[in-house]
Design a protein around this motif. Structure first.
Motif, PDB file in Angstrom:
ATOM      1  N   GLN B   6     106.122  18.726  53.637  1.00 51.57           N
ATOM      2  CA  GLN B   6     105.629  19.887  52.890  1.00 51.57           C
ATOM      3  C   GLN B   6     105.386  21.075  53.839  1.00 51.57           C
ATOM      4  O   GLN B   6     105.624  22.234  53.491  1.00 51.57           O
ATOM      5  N   GLU B   7     104.910  20.743  55.050  1.00 56.19           N
ATOM      6  CA  GLU B   7     104.669  21.810  56.036  1.00 56.19           C
ATOM      7  C   GLU B   7     105.991  22.448  56.460  1.00 56.19           C
ATOM      8  O   GLU B   7     106.073  23.667  56.662  1.00 56.19           O
ATOM      9  N   LEU B   8     107.011  21.608  56.565  1.00 54.65           N
ATOM     10  CA  LEU B   8     108.334  22.138  56.917  1.00 54.65           C
ATOM     11  C   LEU B   8     108.849  23.067  55.804  1.00 54.65           C
ATOM     12  O   LEU B   8     109.434  24.123  56.081  1.00 54.65           O
ATOM     13  N   GLU B   9     108.582  22.620  54.589  1.00 54.80           N
ATOM     14  CA  GLU B   9     108.974  23.422  53.419  1.00 54.80           C
ATOM     15  C   GLU B   9     108.323  24.812  53.498  1.00 54.80           C
ATOM     16  O   GLU B   9     108.974  25.832  53.316  1.00 54.80           O
ATOM     17  N   ASN B  10     107.011  24.792  53.797  1.00 55.54           N
ATOM     18  CA  ASN B  10     106.284  26.061  53.897  1.00 55.54           C
ATOM     19  C   ASN B  10     106.771  26.887  55.079  1.00 55.54           C
ATOM     20  O   ASN B  10     106.860  28.111  54.990  1.00 55.54           O
ATOM     21  N   LEU B  11     107.083  26.209  56.168  1.00 58.65           N
ATOM     22  CA  LEU B  11     107.584  26.926  57.345  1.00 58.65           C
ATOM     23  C   LEU B  11     108.892  27.650  57.012  1.00 58.65           C
ATOM     24  O   LEU B  11     109.090  28.809  57.402  1.00 58.65           O
ATOM     25  N   GLU B  12     109.761  26.960  56.271  1.00 54.77           N
ATOM     26  CA  GLU B  12     111.033  27.570  55.866  1.00 54.77           C
ATOM     27  C   GLU B  12     110.809  28.847  55.060  1.00 54.77           C
ATOM     28  O   GLU B  12     111.414  29.880  55.330  1.00 54.77           O
ATOM     29  N   LEU B  13     109.902  28.731  54.095  1.00 52.58           N
ATOM     30  CA  LEU B  13     109.595  29.901  53.249  1.00 52.58           C
ATOM     31  C   LEU B  13     108.959  31.006  54.089  1.00 52.58           C
ATOM     32  O   LEU B  13     109.243  32.188  53.913  1.00 52.58           O
ATOM     33  N   PHE B  14     108.091  30.595  55.008  1.00 51.30           N
ATOM     34  CA  PHE B  14     107.400  31.541  55.896  1.00 51.30           C
ATOM     35  C   PHE B  14     108.404  32.328  56.732  1.00 51.30           C
ATOM     36  O   PHE B  14     108.319  33.552  56.865  1.00 51.30           O
TER      37      PHE B  14
END
Lengths: 193, 243
Positions: B6-14
């Motif tokens: 999930q953190e990777l997902e957010n990092l991508e969006l970030f």
């Protein structure tokens, strides 16, 4: 060339016709895009390179959407649709700029090491080459999942239509993470781990 | 593992600039506080970036876009603000001209606020209607002239009355005063109304004492029918004096 002709070319199914139509649209809209961007976002001291970058990102999204869904996804005239995408891309650009101002070395990780005499362009070329090779060492599922997500920009719901064996969005996310991790292990030099 | 899916997902969006709000704040905090997480995020960020940039379609579109030179759109004179300024100026000029030259009642009449209207003769000849129309358009001087001409031809005292009203409204108080006095003392149907307007024209022409006497005379006259109107005129005059 009017809008109907362009739509016919975009929907023709012929890659050459599609590319020709896209080139015509780019030709028609580029000057307008620069003027519009300067008028709406120019106060923030934007350079032409930056406008060009956002324009490229906008056209990439347009290309992906029309390639995937055809012109039936157009909810307005082509120009208006492109400017709609552009507004989102500008918003993302300003957010991205803040991210890289705050975390300036976020993209400084080393994917491959090169001899000292190789310039930055060579590095980029070699990175792409190595990445392509690495992608082909992954399983076909992983390769398909990563390319659908990063190259086709498909959502998990759209990926699940093409890869129903993944079951649900959560599995899709987990699987993507696993595949990305595998790719990272292939690409990154051991000393970085 | 320092980074979760999930953190990777957010990092991508970030990294795309598509993450905002509380999630963006939480991620930023973690990137600043957790060094191991930052190192891991950095390698993923680079990998994702390279992966995105390696998209062959991206390269095709990028080359196509870059091949097209930016044509400077011709300098367009900003017509809209210019037209807007011209229109505003024109409206202003018209408004000023209208304020200065528009026909209206005299200040003294308006200030007193007691209405004086003509007797309509619309069923009669065209010239009379024209006089009335001039009166309606507040062109009182011209209306008075037309009423006088018609009166000379027909000797209809309503026209004489109308002439006096138009003269009063045009600010010719003394002419009005003379005519109203004449009508008030005659057997004219509306002689009491003429008497009321006579008192009014006396006041407007500055003869306050005479006006007061005329009003008292009307109020004391048992035969005067519309005393209410007389009292109203007196009240208006009193109020006007205080202004």
């Amino acid at each position: 060339m009017d809008q109907d002709d362009l739509i016919r070319m975009l929907d023709s199914g012929d890659k050459n016709q599609f590319n020709r139509a896209l080139a015509i649209i780019v030709n028609q809209i580029k000057g307008q895009f620069f003027s519009w961007s300067r008028k709406n976002y120019g106060l923030k001291g934007l350079k032409d390179e930056v406008i060009e970058e956002v324009f490229v990102e906008t056209i990439i999204v347009f290309d992906r959407k029309i390639s995937a869904g055809g012109t039936k996804i157009l909810t307005s005239a082509i120009n208006a649709y492109i400017f709609g995408i552009a507004k989102i891309k500008w918003l993302e650009f300003f957010r991205k700029r803040e991210v890289y101002e705050e975390f300036s070395d976020l993209l400084d990780a080393v994917l491959i090491t090169l001899p000292d005499d190789d310039g930055p362009d060579d590095l980029k070329k070699r990175e792409f080459e190595k990445l392509s090779n690495a992608l082909y060492t992954l399983s076909s599922d992983c390769r398909q999942l990563l390319t659908l997500h990063y190259w086709e920009d498909l959502s998990y719901a759209e990926i699940l239509e093409l890869m129903p064996e993944l079951g649900n969005a959560n599995n899709c996310r987990q699987r993507k993470f696993y595949c990305l991790d595998k790719l990272k292990k292939i690409l990154l030099p051991k000393k970085q781990k | 593992m320092a980074i979760e899916p999930q953190e990777l997902e957010n990092l991508e969006l970030f990294l795309k600039g598509a993450l905002s709000g509380a999630e963006a704040k939480a991620l930023k905090r973690k990137l600043k506080e957790d060094q191991a997480f930052y190192a891991e995020a950095k390698s993923y960020a680079k990998l994702i970036h390279t992966l995105e940039q390696a998209d062959p379609n991206r390269a095709r579109v990028k080359a196509m876009v870059e091949a097209v030179p930016v044509t400077q759109s011709p300098k367009v004179i900003p017509l809209r603000p210019i037209l807007s300024a011209v229109a505003t100026f024109a409206i202003l000029v018209v408004a000023i001209v209208w304020i200065i030259f528009a026909p209206r009642d005299t200040k003294a009449y308006r200030k007193l606020g007691f209405p004086a209207e003509i007797h309509s003769l619309q069923d009669q000849a065209e010239a009379r209607s024209e006089a009335e129309m001039k009166f309606d358009k507040k062109r009182f001087g011209e209306a008075a002239k037309l009423f006088a001409e018609e009166y000379r031809k027909t000797k209809n005292r309503d026209l004489l009355f109308n002439y006096a009203v138009a003269s009063l409204r045009a600010g010719h108080f003394q002419q009005a005063e003379v005519v109203f006095e004449k009508l008030a003392k005659s057997d004219y149907n509306h002689n009491q109304q003429a008497e009321l307007f006579y008192a009014m024209s006396l006041y407007l022409s500055g003869k306050e004492e005479e006006s007061k006497n005329a009003i008292t005379g009307m109020l004391e006259d048992e035969g005067f029918r519309n005393k209410e109107e007389v009292r109203r005129l007196r009240a208006k005059i009193e109020k006007n004096k205080k202004k």
